[in-house]
Design an enzyme around this catalytic site. Sequence first.
Site, PDB file in Angstrom:
ATOM      1  CG  HIS A  20      82.221   0.831  18.605  1.00  0.00           C
ATOM      2  ND1 HIS A  20      82.376   0.061  19.827  1.00  0.00           N
ATOM      3  CD2 HIS A  20      83.329   0.811  18.107  1.00  0.00           C
ATOM      4  CE1 HIS A  20      83.360  -0.265  19.918  1.00  0.00           C
ATOM      5  NE2 HIS A  20      84.103   0.029  18.957  1.00  0.00           N
ATOM      6  CG  ASP A  72      80.120   5.596  18.469  1.00  0.00           C
ATOM      7  OD1 ASP A  72      79.771   6.601  17.903  1.00  0.00           O
ATOM      8  OD2 ASP A  72      81.048   5.358  18.869  1.00  0.00           O
ATOM      9  CE  LYS A  95      83.655   7.503  17.215  1.00  0.00           C
ATOM     10  NZ  LYS A  95      82.690   7.427  18.561  1.00  0.00           N
ATOM     11  CE1 TYR A 138      87.773   2.925  27.878  1.00  0.00           C
ATOM     12  CE2 TYR A 138      89.385   4.565  28.108  1.00  0.00           C
ATOM     13  CZ  TYR A 138      89.105   3.472  28.389  1.00  0.00           C
ATOM     14  OH  TYR A 138      89.627   2.691  29.421  1.00  0.00           O
ATOM     15  NE  ARG A 192      89.785   8.129  36.257  1.00  0.00           N
ATOM     16  CZ  ARG A 192      89.221   6.902  36.012  1.00  0.00           C
ATOM     17  NH1 ARG A 192      87.835   6.762  35.913  1.00  0.00           N
ATOM     18  NH2 ARG A 192      89.803   5.988  35.616  1.00  0.00           N
ATOM     19  CD  GLU A 235      85.702   4.029  34.953  1.00  0.00           C
ATOM     20  OE1 GLU A 235      86.484   4.873  35.442  1.00  0.00           O
ATOM     21  OE2 GLU A 235      85.925   3.205  34.343  1.00  0.00           O
ATOM     22  NE  ARG A 278      91.068   2.708  25.413  1.00  0.00           N
ATOM     23  CZ  ARG A 278      90.473   2.563  24.356  1.00  0.00           C
ATOM     24  NH1 ARG A 278      89.701   1.278  24.398  1.00  0.00           N
ATOM     25  NH2 ARG A 278      90.179   3.365  23.241  1.00  0.00           N
ATOM     26  CE  LYS A 290      87.692  -4.476  26.388  1.00  0.00           C
ATOM     27  NZ  LYS A 290      88.385  -3.234  25.802  1.00  0.00           N
TER      28      LYS A 290
END
Length: 449
Positions: free
Chosen positions: A137, A162, A164, A194, A262, A332, A379, A402
């Site tokens: 993105h 994405d 967006k 996310y 979740r 996940e 995060r 990352k």
Amino acid sequence: MNAAPNYDQKKPGIQKMTQLETVKSGFLVCIVGSVFIFAFIYVWNTIPKEDNEHKAVPELAECGFYPDELCSALFEGKEAAPRIGHLCQQALGGQEISACIRTPCNCSMVQKRLHFITSPLSEEEGNFSLAYIITIHKELDMFIKLLRAIYAPQNVYCIHIDNKSSKDYKAAVKTLVNCFENIFIASKRENVIYAGFSRLQADINCMKDLIHSKNQWNYVINLCGQDYPIKTNKEIIQYIKSKWNGKNMTPGIVQPPHIKHRTHVSYKEYIHSGKAYVYPTKNVKSQPPHNLTIYFGGAYYILTRKFVEFTLTDKRAKDLLEWSRDTYSPDEHFWITLNRLPDAPGATPDAKWEGGIRAIKWRDQEGKSHNGCRGHYIRDICVYGLGDLKWIIESPNLFANKFEPTTYPLVMECLERRHRLKLLQQAEVPLEEHWYLQEHVHFNMKLNI
């Protein structure tokens, strides 16, 4: 008779002024001297000393021309290397490789300028095709670095952009993709949020396209735009064939109690004023379909072609997908839950966290699986800094996450050079000149393999 005045004697006021000026002059000399001394100390502490440790690190003036020695020092974990590396960051980073696709240029020139590998590097690789799903993105340069690292003409790549993302970003990616027959943009694109269902749907959209592509790939691997390979294409293939031949890799375990929220209540995706997030509702969800046991693991996988076909056609898989629409971070639990079914193609019912797909420094694992983040956390995931390079290359995993090349450009510079050097050393075919990333092919970087 009055005596003549003595002009050699100064009046009291004048004498005091002279003394004051003398004091001021001395004070100024003191200040200037102090500044000079402090400046000297600062420069002395900044410039690398000529001891044995620093002899393995290049001079600052050479940072932009011969960084391989500096990268080698970082890979070896030499104490002074990160400090010197920070001084060299701007010299080595900041070059926009995406500029090549923003200007009129034919595809042959694009492939050469961006150093894409244009032939299979071995017979083994040519006979084993991998499919990749890459969700992106932002950060066009990082995407190009990732793509050219994992690119091979016998593989196939689905790029999910994405919805967006900006028009300019989409156009630039399309320009690059159009130069390769085995790279395409997903036919259906999502507004990815996310931890939302849209992230899972993006992968499924690409899987549908890949199944109908003419390339007969063996395995599919999903990545995001901030991933980068630690292993070469050949090493990835050899790892799959030796450890997981015919099996899927979905690291994870039965859903632990602290994760059950979740899937216990419904979640909704929300987009407003450019902000997107997932939030819980008070609605309690029904039990999973077909009495499925819900598992929990990573969102990233390596799956066989037959398993992908299974997930797109099996009744249990379809029902689980529908049930997962209002769960938190369904990617996940979706893949791993299906892969634990004994009758699923390539299933691993008894597997746990095995797999070694991605190297990640989680904040809560400091002191356990790693010694801390040398960059910064986002995060609770480490964005790698210079001091993390040794840990990355020593990891047995296939990929790492990352990376932010705009923040830590030298991290990517070093990893790119090392990865390409290793890849070319493993090649079993004559090498093309444009495959080299280094301007000087007589480089000498220690790989620490």
